[in-house]
Write a protein that holds these residues in place. Structure first.
Motif, PDB file in Angstrom:
ATOM      1  N   TYR A   1       0.862  -1.191   0.094  1.00  0.00           N
ATOM      2  CA  TYR A   1       0.145   0.105   0.020  1.00  0.00           C
ATOM      3  C   TYR A   1       0.899   1.326   0.063  1.00  0.00           C
ATOM      4  O   TYR A   1       0.800   2.150  -0.704  1.00  0.00           O
ATOM      5  CB  TYR A   1      -0.850   0.048   1.239  1.00  0.00           C
ATOM      6  N   PHE A   2       1.820   1.069   0.893  1.00  0.00           N
ATOM      7  CA  PHE A   2       2.668   2.487   0.885  1.00  0.00           C
ATOM      8  C   PHE A   2       4.140   1.975   1.621  1.00  0.00           C
ATOM      9  O   PHE A   2       4.062   1.217   2.663  1.00  0.00           O
ATOM     10  CB  PHE A   2       1.912   3.589   1.667  1.00  0.00           C
TER      11      PHE A   2
ATOM     12  N   ASN B   1      -0.451  11.838  -2.252  1.00  0.00           N
ATOM     13  CA  ASN B   1      -1.651  11.669  -1.598  1.00  0.00           C
ATOM     14  C   ASN B   1      -1.181  11.216   0.065  1.00  0.00           C
ATOM     15  O   ASN B   1      -1.698  11.969   0.942  1.00  0.00           O
ATOM     16  CB  ASN B   1      -2.816  10.841  -2.212  1.00  0.00           C
ATOM     17  N   VAL B   2      -0.683  10.109   0.008  1.00  0.00           N
ATOM     18  CA  VAL B   2      -0.285   9.385   1.384  1.00  0.00           C
ATOM     19  C   VAL B   2       0.681  10.255   2.105  1.00  0.00           C
ATOM     20  O   VAL B   2       0.409  10.950   3.169  1.00  0.00           O
ATOM     21  CB  VAL B   2       0.282   8.195   1.136  1.00  0.00           C
TER      22      VAL B   2
ATOM     23  N   SER C   1       0.959  13.564   1.694  1.00  0.00           N
ATOM     24  CA  SER C   1       0.181  14.815   2.017  1.00  0.00           C
ATOM     25  C   SER C   1      -0.626  14.737   3.227  1.00  0.00           C
ATOM     26  O   SER C   1      -0.753  15.596   4.227  1.00  0.00           O
ATOM     27  CB  SER C   1      -0.507  15.240   0.776  1.00  0.00           C
ATOM     28  N   VAL C   2      -1.181  13.458   3.346  1.00  0.00           N
ATOM     29  CA  VAL C   2      -2.028  13.421   4.481  1.00  0.00           C
ATOM     30  C   VAL C   2      -1.140  13.182   5.878  1.00  0.00           C
ATOM     31  O   VAL C   2      -1.180  13.918   6.829  1.00  0.00           O
ATOM     32  CB  VAL C   2      -2.859  12.128   4.375  1.00  0.00           C
ATOM     33  N   LEU C   3      -0.127  12.389   5.627  1.00  0.00           N
ATOM     34  CA  LEU C   3       0.808  12.212   6.847  1.00  0.00           C
ATOM     35  C   LEU C   3       1.594  13.572   7.173  1.00  0.00           C
ATOM     36  O   LEU C   3       1.564  14.024   8.533  1.00  0.00           O
ATOM     37  CB  LEU C   3       1.799  11.326   6.468  1.00  0.00           C
TER      38      LEU C   3
ATOM     39  N   LEU D   1       2.182  13.672  11.397  1.00  0.00           N
ATOM     40  CA  LEU D   1       2.993  12.543  11.528  1.00  0.00           C
ATOM     41  C   LEU D   1       4.389  12.328  10.990  1.00  0.00           C
ATOM     42  O   LEU D   1       4.776  11.555  11.168  1.00  0.00           O
ATOM     43  CB  LEU D   1       2.201  11.358  10.895  1.00  0.00           C
TER      44      LEU D   1
ATOM     45  N   LEU E   1       5.895   6.195  12.656  1.00  0.00           N
ATOM     46  CA  LEU E   1       5.499   6.200  11.415  1.00  0.00           C
ATOM     47  C   LEU E   1       6.515   4.863  10.898  1.00  0.00           C
ATOM     48  O   LEU E   1       6.277   4.008  10.161  1.00  0.00           O
ATOM     49  CB  LEU E   1       5.847   7.245  10.422  1.00  0.00           C
ATOM     50  N   LYS E   2       7.858   5.189  11.337  1.00  0.00           N
ATOM     51  CA  LYS E   2       8.900   4.355  10.614  1.00  0.00           C
ATOM     52  C   LYS E   2       8.656   2.814  10.966  1.00  0.00           C
ATOM     53  O   LYS E   2       8.947   1.653  10.491  1.00  0.00           O
ATOM     54  CB  LYS E   2      10.230   4.691  10.970  1.00  0.00           C
ATOM     55  N   ALA E   3       8.207   2.542  12.291  1.00  0.00           N
ATOM     56  CA  ALA E   3       7.902   1.326  12.867  1.00  0.00           C
ATOM     57  C   ALA E   3       6.724   0.944  12.461  1.00  0.00           C
ATOM     58  O   ALA E   3       6.732  -0.380  12.293  1.00  0.00           O
ATOM     59  CB  ALA E   3       7.668   1.536  14.431  1.00  0.00           C
ATOM     60  N   VAL E   4       5.752   1.427  11.589  1.00  0.00           N
ATOM     61  CA  VAL E   4       4.641   0.717  11.309  1.00  0.00           C
ATOM     62  C   VAL E   4       4.858   0.665   9.426  1.00  0.00           C
ATOM     63  O   VAL E   4       4.251  -0.426   8.864  1.00  0.00           O
ATOM     64  CB  VAL E   4       3.224   1.487  11.333  1.00  0.00           C
ATOM     65  N   LEU E   5       5.623   1.359   8.999  1.00  0.00           N
ATOM     66  CA  LEU E   5       5.982   1.108   7.718  1.00  0.00           C
ATOM     67  C   LEU E   5       6.616  -0.015   7.261  1.00  0.00           C
ATOM     68  O   LEU E   5       7.591  -0.654   8.092  1.00  0.00           O
ATOM     69  CB  LEU E   5       6.548   2.171   6.964  1.00  0.00           C
TER      70      LEU E   5
END
Lengths: 419, 419
Positions: free
Chosen positions: A188-189, A267-268, A270-272, A277, A297-301
């Motif tokens: 997804y990203f 888009n992603v 821009s939202v973050l 975040l 964020l790094k931990a979840v990507l």
């Protein structure tokens, strides 16, 4: 002749550096991989052995644990491993401590990205002057070879600028460095390297226009370009390390950097970004814990190194250069394309790590041979580009040159504030 | 006759409950606001005094600190403040401890949202059976009045179901609860109440269809409806507390809940959700700290109570009910609209907090008067709705009824898995 390589860091770029150094260990000698987490180093060693890439099996390939912010530990490590060449491919926060340890021990220093302090983002240009260049005089005095930014961009693109100046142009008007990843990781990203460092690039856009620094908003200026091999891609004016040395060392009016982003990525992002975040400034959660959102964020990507197995498509990075030769106008596009799946096939990596890691290994070879062992601190464009470009041609990153390519003509770029 | 109110929590809903209780303190007696952070309680008290809302100035309005997970402390607080009515409007994690303290002291218990455990999300239906209803028998035995879910939805919408059954229908086929906020807070993104609780709603969609639980994906079924006053808005099938008691207590074939979301909200939600930033499961960052991403998101999003001053537009929440009366088909839309700016003018709050807080204060008045002091545990639809609806008409939340409204006819909703 220098020998024995110490690789600091165990991420995706370190992985590629280790493979390519092992494939040339007859020249480079023993190879030690050191990072905070020894098991990450050992996973790289397993990959090198699995691919049967240790050319001279009488030479050592081994791992160590190190805190790369601890200069005395680094000095001990360099001495203990008898490393004469240190390739720093750890997080950008450690450049200055590793450089210091090299100066103290006489080892050659190399890195692939500019130094950063965790709590500062996109400082005033030129960035190198804030940190690395402050050690220029000591390197000169003590005969230390320090090669800054010897990945792809910065790195190869800087060498192409030197090559253009030397072999293709009498005068250079504009250099546009275009970096597009037309590959797909199927997630997804995800970012292709450390998200923390990746996103820090996108806070401000510093560009060198008409021999002055110009500040622009991120993702505000878009161009579409019809790249060789990968076709038409959108690219956006972006700030990048190499502008901060090329602006000083290359005689050109304007030097710009453009990075490719798809709509979904933007888009992603821009939202973050809008939500906050991507911030490196700690926030306090209700339970009292303080933490920088970008670290969460790094931990979840996805871990960038986990992307390699399924990655398809190609990267294309090139310099569009406009100038004159023999009093005639000349435009060239000097570039490389790199295939994610082929990289994985060769060294179990994706093309982003591959393009960043191979040049550092090539530079180590040139230093080991003496060609680039210049005994002072340089950015890549200050070195003779030809042996480097020729060596990369044989190591998986061939350079192509197109005369009179599809034109790339950006609009007038004005500054948001006086700098 | 019960008196003296203890409000637990100091967020947006507590703010409104405090105002409305103070405006009726001739009936309700002393009012204590208690939360983890006493200064948040004091800020509410300042707002009440600023608006001159303390009707009977001989009654006390004061604050206390409490850890609402600590039952002995809660018991001491209830006894010490001589509170006979406890309105729990803190985080959903504290319901069971506050309820326990009420059972131990004989105080009346009320809340506006269902109990949740921090590490569990969208458990199996009916949710009330997992926690609150396990205390039904003890409440019955000890004559404890416990009114569950006495906000707007759950709360007023449940009373409307009871009203429909009692006054409008002989048989009910379908109930569609439609909740739309057509207001604007002017921020890039914000939630109207605690983001942590807000996002937990959107993990799974449990709906009551043909007298069975049906599981659907979040935001997967959209309908557009032409609401009174606010006009046409998109609404999405969503899971919600009230379905978990209405399915048991109201004789209807299908009961669905629909929430309005704009495209921008859904895009942001989708990015955050896909990346994993809405997760309540702790992640470990490189520095070793463990934290649930949603807690960090909460820390960077605007505080819901900060939205009130600039909020414009209206909310509309209503029940579209289809059934028969005197053997003829009948459809009604029973609803309320609430204006953000008017709420701010009256109690310095926005309409989302207002619609949730006023019903709890109204219920406290009905309990104090004895009308709703039923001495056992109930969901709102089990109480006589008429005095409640009539009281709300005078307290800022008037009920409107439209006969033969614009039709609302959802598609057939099937279950993703057998349950």
């Amino acid at each position: 002749m220098k020998k024995n390589v110490l690789i600091i860091g165990a991420g995706g770029v370190a992985h590629v550096v280790a493979h390519k150094c092992a494939m040339n260990n007859d020249v480079l000698g023993d190879i030690c991989i050191a990072s905070r987490t020894q098991q990450k180093c050992d996973a790289i060693i397993e990959s090198v052995l699995r691919k049967n890439h240790l050319k001279d099996s009488t030479k050592k390939l081994y791992s160590r644990t190190v805190n790369a912010l601890d200069i005395p530990s680094l000095i001990d490590l360099i001495k203990d491993t008898q490393s004469e060449i240190v390739i720093n491919v750890g997080q950008s926060y450690i450049n200055m401590s590793v450089l210091e340890a090299c100066i103290e021990t006489g080892a050659v220093y190399m890195d692939t990205a500019i130094h950063e302090e965790p709590d500062k983002v996109c400082e005033n240009p030129p960035w190198y002057a804030n940190y690395e260049w402050k050690r220029k005089e000591r390197c000169e005095q003590q005969g230390i070879t320090a090669i800054l930014g010897i990945g792809f961009d910065p790195g190869v693109v800087n060498a192409w600028c030197a090559l253009a100046q030397k072999e293709y142009f009498d005068t250079i008007d504009t250099i546009d460095i275009l970096d597009v990843n037309a590959g797909s990781h199927g997630k997804y990203f995800a970012t292709n390297f450390d998200p923390e460092i990746n996103f820090r690039e996108f806070k401000k856009v510093w560009t060198w226009i008409d021999r002055q620094w110009v500040l622009q908003k991120v993702h505000s200026i878009r161009m579409d370009y019809d790249f060789p091999v990968v076709g038409t891609c959108p690219v956006y004016l972006t700030g990048h390390d190499e502008l901060h040395s090329l602006s000083k060392n290359i005689d050109a009016n304007s030097i710009r950097f453009w990075m490719g982003f798809g709509d979904h990525y933007l888009n992603v992002f821009s939202v973050l970004n809008n939500i906050g975040l991507l911030s490196e400034k700690p926030v306090k959660v209700a339970e009292g814990i303080e933490i920088a959102p970008i670290k969460v964020l790094k931990a979840v990507l996805p871990d960038p190194s986990s992307l390699a197995p399924g990655y398809t498509g190609k990267t294309c990075i090139g310099n569009f250069i406009r100038g004159t030769k023999d009093k005639a106008k000349r435009e060239i596009f000097i570039y490389n394309t790199c295939d994610h799946a082929e990289c994985y096939q060769e060294v179990e990596s994706q093309a982003i790590s591959y393009t960043a890691g191979v040049p550092a290994a090539a530079a180590a070879i040139l230093v080991a041979r003496g060609t680039w062992d210049v005994k002072h601190m340089v950015n890549v464009e200050e070195l003779d580009p030809r042996p480097f470009i020729d060596l990369l041609d044989t190591m998986g990153l061939p350079t192509e040159v197109v005369e009179s390519p599809v034109p790339f003509t950006p609009p007038v770029i004005t500054s948001l504030e006086s700098v």
